[in-house]
Design an enzyme around this catalytic site. Structure first.
Site, PDB file in Angstrom:
ATOM      1  CD  GLU A  45      -3.096   0.899   2.142  1.00 30.58           C
ATOM      2  OE1 GLU A  45      -3.027   1.199   3.353  1.00 30.58           O
ATOM      3  OE2 GLU A  45      -4.084   0.335   1.628  1.00 30.58           O
ATOM      4  CE  LYS A  47      -1.699   3.220   6.322  1.00 32.47           C
ATOM      5  NZ  LYS A  47      -2.724   2.514   7.123  1.00 32.47           N
ATOM      6  CE  LYS A 107      -7.336  -0.677   1.733  1.00 37.40           C
ATOM      7  NZ  LYS A 107      -6.376  -0.452   2.743  1.00 37.40           N
ATOM      8  CD  GLU A 156     -11.501  -2.842   5.505  1.00 33.31           C
ATOM      9  OE1 GLU A 156     -10.556  -2.674   4.716  1.00 33.31           O
ATOM     10  OE2 GLU A 156     -11.834  -1.986   6.351  1.00 33.31           O
ATOM     11  CG  ASN A 178      -9.083  -3.274   8.722  1.00 28.61           C
ATOM     12  OD1 ASN A 178      -7.948  -3.448   9.179  1.00 28.61           O
ATOM     13  ND2 ASN A 178      -9.543  -2.087   8.372  1.00 28.61           N
ATOM     14  CD  GLU A 208      -8.363  -5.150   4.228  1.00 29.06           C
ATOM     15  OE1 GLU A 208      -8.333  -3.933   4.484  1.00 29.06           O
ATOM     16  OE2 GLU A 208      -9.361  -5.721   3.783  1.00 29.06           O
ATOM     17  CB  SER A 209      -4.754  -3.331   9.321  1.00 28.16           C
ATOM     18  OG  SER A 209      -5.524  -2.703   8.333  1.00 28.16           O
TER      19      SER A 209
HETATM   20  O1  LIG Z   1      -0.885   0.475   7.572  1.00 27.41           O
HETATM   21  P1  LIG Z   1      -1.301  -0.949   7.912  1.00 27.41           P
HETATM   22  O2  LIG Z   1      -1.526  -1.175   9.397  1.00 27.41           O
HETATM   23  O3  LIG Z   1      -0.377  -1.974   7.288  1.00 27.41           O
HETATM   24  O4  LIG Z   1      -2.782  -1.133   7.230  1.00 27.41           O
HETATM   25  C1  LIG Z   1      -2.848  -1.140   5.789  1.00 27.41           C
HETATM   26  C2  LIG Z   1      -4.329  -1.176   5.342  1.00 27.41           C
HETATM   27  O5  LIG Z   1      -4.894  -2.383   5.767  1.00 27.41           O
HETATM   28  C3  LIG Z   1      -5.095  -0.002   5.940  1.00 27.41           C
HETATM   29  O6  LIG Z   1      -4.545   1.188   5.413  1.00 27.41           O
HETATM   30  C4  LIG Z   1      -6.596  -0.051   5.651  1.00 27.41           C
HETATM   31  C5  LIG Z   1      -7.380  -1.174   5.657  1.00 27.41           C
HETATM   32  N1  LIG Z   1      -8.671  -0.849   5.395  1.00 27.41           N
HETATM   33  C6  LIG Z   1      -8.741   0.508   5.193  1.00 27.41           C
HETATM   34  C7  LIG Z   1      -9.843   1.320   4.875  1.00 27.41           C
HETATM   35  C8  LIG Z   1      -9.615   2.670   4.706  1.00 27.41           C
HETATM   36  C9  LIG Z   1      -8.324   3.202   4.877  1.00 27.41           C
HETATM   37  C10 LIG Z   1      -7.212   2.388   5.184  1.00 27.41           C
HETATM   38  C11 LIG Z   1      -7.454   1.034   5.350  1.00 27.41           C
END
Ligand SMILES: O=P(O)(O)OC[C@@H](O)[C@@H](O)c1c[nH]c2ccccc12
Length: 255
Positions: A45, A47, A107, A156, A178, A208-209
């Site tokens: 990603e 970001k 995103k 998601e 997520n 995710e995340s």
């Molecule tokens: O930065 P991380 O913890 O690796 O997470 C990435 C991504 O999953 C996260 O940016 C995200 C997952 N779902 C979203 C919905 C909106 C904005 C952002 C997200």
């Protein structure tokens, strides 16, 4: 916080102008994740910032980062296009689409059908649909609309409750779990383990995340994830290649 983001998005949409169609080659996210470059696929990603972490890395050139992700064999790129809370921009996606030959996921917080058309025109291969924002019914409606436009969707969920209401309505081809609770910003990869057993076997699923180490990767792999979506830990790495190598426990050769 999620409600605040959605409220801001609603206001911003009043000024939405649909861009010219960006005629680009399309790549399938589903296909890429069905046969990823590594045992667990990677959606890397772009970001720059987030509400929970503030500015993560504002110095980067989004296109350069995306190209380095592709060179390091990421299977797809996720591009934040929300400006207010993530310092993203739809122009980043337009430019990245011209520079890589792997699928690009938009995103953003999709709350209006116009944004699906907009996503198509800027060249996205796929869009994110957030069940916590849309509910199961609207998620299905937007999913079908996106498919009509030739876009794929990453649907998601965060909680078991969201997943079960979603599956009562329809079964998306690609589900994202997520690990971040969008209300508290707490992340735990255990959340993937909690939901994994309830995801139908025919679905592709992404964790995710909050994936910061090879330990986290091993964990989500053991839960059966087809892939991961990683932003912060790659954006903070010395280089994208080093960030990806350390996530997968690979040694980077050379300098
Ligand atoms: O930065 P991380 O913890 O690796 O997470 C990435 C991504 O999953 C996260 O940016 C995200 C997952 N779902 C979203 C919905 C909106 C904005 C952002 C997200």
């Amino acid at each position: 916080m999620l409600n605040k983001i959605v409220e801001t998005k609603r206001q911003e949409l009043q000024q939405l102008t649909l861009p010219e169609e960006n005629n680009v080659e399309r790549f399938s996210l589903y296909k890429a994740l069905r046969s990823p470059n590594r045992p667990v696929g990677l959606i890397a990603e772009v970001k720059k910032a987030s509400p929970s972490k503030g500015v993560i890395n504002d110095a980067i050139d989004p296109v350069e980062i995306a190209r380095e992700y592709e060179e390091a064999r990421a299977d797809a790129i996720s591009v934040l296009t929300d400006e207010t809370y993530f310092k993203g921009n739809r122009q980043f996606l337009i430019d990245i689409k011209k520079s890589v030959r792997i699928p690009v996921l938009r995103k953003d917080f999709i709350i209006d059908e116009k944004q699906i058309e907009e996503s198509k025109r800027i060249g996205a291969d796929a869009i994110l649909l957030i069940v916590a924002v849309l509910g199961a019914e609207k998620t299905e409606e937007f999913y079908n609309k996106a498919e009509e436009l030739g876009l794929e969707c990453l649907v998601e969920v965060h909680s078991e409750q969201e997943l079960s209401t979603l599956l009562e309505r329809f079964t998306p081809r690609l589900i994202g779990v997520n690990n971040r609770d969008l209300a508290t910003f707490q992340t735990s990869v255990e959340n993937t383990g909690k939901l994994a057993k309830k995801i139908p076997p025919q679905c592709l699923f992404i964790s995710e995340s909050g994936i910061h180490s090879s330990r986290d990767m091993e964990k989500v792999k053991s839960f059966g994830a087809n892939g991961v979506l990683v932003g912060e830990s790659l954006m903070r790495a010395e280089t994208p290649a080093k960030g990806i190598a350390s996530l997968y426990g690979e040694v980077t050769v050379g300098y």
